[in-house]
Design a protein around this motif. Structure first.
Motif: not given
Length: 202
Positions: A148-157, A159-168
């Motif tokens: 569960n923690k890995i899944s949550a971390a992967e989902a958070r990563i 999301d962060i990647k998606m936001k980062a790509m949008a900000d890029v």
């Protein structure tokens, strides 16, 4: 054993009353006439003339001794032997009973020891199975929690990647606008900058 004539004469004179007779002397203690030849000192038990009285007294003495033995001594000895036999038999019975009790106690102890060993083995086996089951459950729970923690971390990563790509993209457009302005000294439209960034990203 023989005595001398002088000794026989002195004993006759001191302790016995004698009477003269035609054939010899009559001794007042035995009542038997002594012939002249017997005055020589024959030991009285070996005197053949007194065998009858000796046998009579022997029979009387033996009878009295037999009665004493049969009526007094032998019953007492028999009673003592019977008492000792009873005591020995009682002691043997006590020893046999004590041995039986000791054997029973040993058998009960061995039975209790075997039961305790079996119970201990059962408890150890149950505890081992319970520990194994608990360890499996704990491991499963930990694995589920980690997943569960890995899944949550992967989902958070993601999301962060998606936001980062949008900000890029926005950062690239701003950077490209500033660079173009610095290089050519003029302004470029955002649409041109965006199309250029997208083209470079492809």
């Amino acid at each position: 054993m023989f005595v001398t004539a002088a000794y026989a004469q002195s004993t006759t004179t001191e302790g016995a009353v004698t009477h003269d007779a035609a054939a010899g002397e009559v001794h007042t203690e035995t009542g038997v006439a002594q012939e002249g030849g017997h005055g020589s000192g024959v030991f009285p038990p070996f005197d053949t003339s007194t065998f009858a009285s000796q046998l009579l007294w022997l029979a009387i003495t033996f009878g009295l001794f037999y009665l004493l033995m049969s009526k007094v001594v032998m019953p007492r000895i028999g009673g003592i032997l019977e008492t000792r036999n009873d005591t020995i038999a009682r002691d043997l019975d006590d020893a046999s009973r004590s041995k039986a009790e000791a054997d029973a106690a040993i058998a009960a102890y061995e039975q209790e020891l075997a039961a305790a060993k079996a119970k201990g083995n059962a408890i150890a086996s149950t505890a081992r199975e319970a520990a194994k089951t608990k360890a499996t459950a704990d491991r499963t729970a930990i694995e589920v929690s980690l997943n569960n923690k890995i899944s949550a971390a992967e989902a958070r990563i993601a999301d962060i990647k998606m936001k980062a790509m949008a900000d890029v993209g926005a950062i690239a457009e701003d950077t490209a606008t500033a660079v173009v302005e610095q290089l050519i000294g003029g302004k470029v439209s955002k649409a041109e900058i965006a199309s250029a960034v997208k083209a470079s990203a492809k």
